[in-house]
Write a protein that holds these residues in place. Structure first.
Motif, PDB file in Angstrom:
ATOM      1  N   UNK A 102       3.592 -20.769   9.128  1.00 16.73           N
ATOM      2  CA  UNK A 102       4.216 -20.552   8.040  1.00 16.73           C
ATOM      3  C   UNK A 102       3.891 -21.492   6.910  1.00 16.73           C
ATOM      4  N   UNK A 103       3.092 -22.545   7.055  1.00 20.09           N
ATOM      5  CA  UNK A 103       2.908 -23.651   6.373  1.00 20.09           C
ATOM      6  C   UNK A 103       1.464 -24.229   6.520  1.00 20.09           C
ATOM      7  N   UNK A 104       1.026 -25.146   5.889  1.00 20.63           N
ATOM      8  CA  UNK A 104      -0.496 -25.865   6.053  1.00 20.63           C
ATOM      9  C   UNK A 104      -0.351 -26.665   7.228  1.00 20.63           C
ATOM     10  N   UNK A 105      -1.386 -26.882   7.744  1.00 16.47           N
ATOM     11  CA  UNK A 105      -1.571 -27.855   9.151  1.00 16.47           C
ATOM     12  C   UNK A 105      -1.087 -29.453   8.818  1.00 16.47           C
ATOM     13  N   UNK A 106      -1.309 -29.752   7.480  1.00 21.33           N
ATOM     14  CA  UNK A 106      -0.614 -31.178   7.221  1.00 21.33           C
ATOM     15  C   UNK A 106       0.864 -31.074   7.255  1.00 21.33           C
ATOM     16  N   UNK A 107       1.393 -30.044   6.748  1.00 21.03           N
ATOM     17  CA  UNK A 107       3.012 -30.008   6.790  1.00 21.03           C
ATOM     18  C   UNK A 107       3.248 -29.572   8.049  1.00 21.03           C
ATOM     19  N   UNK A 108       2.717 -28.670   8.786  1.00 20.69           N
ATOM     20  CA  UNK A 108       3.174 -28.122   9.948  1.00 20.69           C
ATOM     21  C   UNK A 108       3.621 -29.457  11.112  1.00 20.69           C
ATOM     22  N   UNK A 109       2.535 -30.475  10.818  1.00 21.17           N
ATOM     23  CA  UNK A 109       2.912 -31.755  11.714  1.00 21.17           C
ATOM     24  C   UNK A 109       3.712 -32.916  10.948  1.00 21.17           C
ATOM     25  N   UNK A 110       3.912 -32.679   9.653  1.00 16.34           N
ATOM     26  CA  UNK A 110       4.498 -33.800   8.992  1.00 16.34           C
ATOM     27  C   UNK A 110       6.189 -34.203   9.339  1.00 16.34           C
ATOM     28  N   UNK A 111       6.412 -35.456   9.530  1.00 14.40           N
ATOM     29  CA  UNK A 111       8.023 -35.861   9.710  1.00 14.40           C
ATOM     30  C   UNK A 111       8.428 -35.405  11.066  1.00 14.40           C
ATOM     31  N   UNK A 112       7.352 -35.317  12.065  1.00 13.27           N
ATOM     32  CA  UNK A 112       7.942 -34.810  13.396  1.00 13.27           C
ATOM     33  C   UNK A 112       8.244 -36.101  14.196  1.00 13.27           C
ATOM     34  N   UNK A 113       9.393 -36.187  14.756  1.00  8.76           N
ATOM     35  CA  UNK A 113       9.747 -37.509  15.429  1.00  8.76           C
ATOM     36  C   UNK A 113       9.437 -37.547  16.834  1.00  8.76           C
ATOM     37  N   UNK A 114       8.795 -38.378  17.296  1.00 15.07           N
ATOM     38  CA  UNK A 114       8.575 -38.985  18.762  1.00 15.07           C
ATOM     39  C   UNK A 114       8.050 -37.846  19.598  1.00 15.07           C
ATOM     40  N   UNK A 115       7.092 -37.151  19.237  1.00 18.87           N
ATOM     41  CA  UNK A 115       6.299 -36.071  19.995  1.00 18.87           C
ATOM     42  C   UNK A 115       5.154 -36.567  20.467  1.00 18.87           C
TER      43      UNK A 115
END
Length: 317
Positions: free
Chosen positions: A282-295
């Motif tokens: 649904x979004x760009x790759x940079x936004x897909x993984x942004x601000x995801x905690x502790x994965x």
């Protein structure tokens, strides 16, 4: 390594150390200490190991992607009732064993991994591991990390630790549109609803697919990563389907952590098997993984997805 590839200092050290595992005829030196190569994603660990492994003059060398091996080990240990018998069956008297993408995140897996490593060390097999983590960062969960410290100490005792962690992520420099995994694409697409067919994995677990067409399979993200699937399921499906499409992937910060972790495992399996992946997000790759905690390992996933063909709007910056 190809002559036209310029190595950084860490890669040169690693290559020199790897060559010390072999005699002048290119055969593994018996009872030699192994190597633990670690560094961030895309720093050339697998590139170095591909070159090294190809040059080993032995038909008793074994290479395993860790997800795949661990799935086989689980099955073999359950069937035989013995970790030693399972390892004997899988390794088949190997002189040199190479595990790519070694990692430990789950305490249950950690106990089996500890027994596996002890069995390998006892066999005096030349062992080489690549990992995104130095040994001290394995099983990082503070609730369980102390229980893995004895195994970390044994890794340190039996393997020389070598850092391969230069500034450049080579995957972001790779030309898109190759073969296998890299022939897939990352594209931005709106969410949609779809009817589902049914795919049965391992004879017991039901996983719902959008479509199955010969060697191609299509999943909705929620149906595959939002249910109780495991890396072993993806490994089994990877033997049956060569082209994968994963649809309707939302920003990972918007989903539960276990959903995001299943995507990490899925990309690992497909990348290791070099299978074509089309990911519709649904979004760009940079936004897909942004601000995801502790994965754990999300950086590796982002690095691998950056190899897919993608419109300019989807690129990871």
């Amino acid at each position: 390594m190809e002559d036209n590839v310029t190595l950084d200092a860490g890669q040169r050290r690693a290559r020199a150390r790897l060559l010390e595992l072999l005699d002048r005829h290119g055969r593994p030196i018996k009872r030699h200490r192994g190597i633990y190569l670690h560094g961030r994603p895309g720093r050339g660990k697998t590139m170095l190991m591909d070159d090294f492994f190809a040059g080993v003059a032995s038909n008793r060398k074994r290479r395993f992607h860790f997800h795949n091996f661990f799935a086989q080990l689980h099955t073999a240990a359950h069937e035989s009732g013995s970790i030693d018998k399972a390892i004997d069956n899988l390794l088949d008297h190997a002189e040199l064993v190479y595990f790519d993408e070694f990692h430990v995140h789950d305490i249950g897996d950690a106990m089996l991994i500890a027994r596996m490593l002890d069995a390998l060390f006892a066999r005096r097999i030349v062992l080489v591991l690549t990992s995104n983590y130095p040994p001290e960062q394995l099983l990082p969960n503070p609730l369980f990390h102390d229980r893995f410290l004895p195994t970390i100490a044994r890794i340190r005792a039996h393997l020389d630790t070598v850092s391969v962690d230069g500034p450049l992520d080579y995957r972001t420099r790779a030309a898109h549109g190759g073969t296998g995994f890299a022939s897939g694409c990352y594209r931005i697409d709106d969410a949609r609803e779809a009817d589902t067919a049914q795919v049965v994995v391992s004879g017991t677990r039901e996983i719902h697919a959008v479509a199955v067409d010969g060697s191609a399979i299509t999943f909705d993200f929620a149906a595959l990563c939002g249910t109780a699937t495991a890396a072993s399921d993806y490994v089994e499906l990877a033997h049956r389907f060569r082209r994968w499409t994963l649809r309707d992937v939302p920003p990972l910060r918007a989903v539960p952590p276990d959903w995001a972790m299943r995507l990490v495992n899925l990309v690992d399996v497909l990348y290791d098997a070099d299978l074509e992946l089309t990911l519709e997000a649904r979004t760009s790759l940079s936004d897909l993984v942004a601000d995801v905690p502790a994965i754990p390992d999300l950086a590796r996933t982002a690095s691998r997805l950056s190899e897919l063909r993608q419109p300019e709007s989807a690129v990871l910056h």
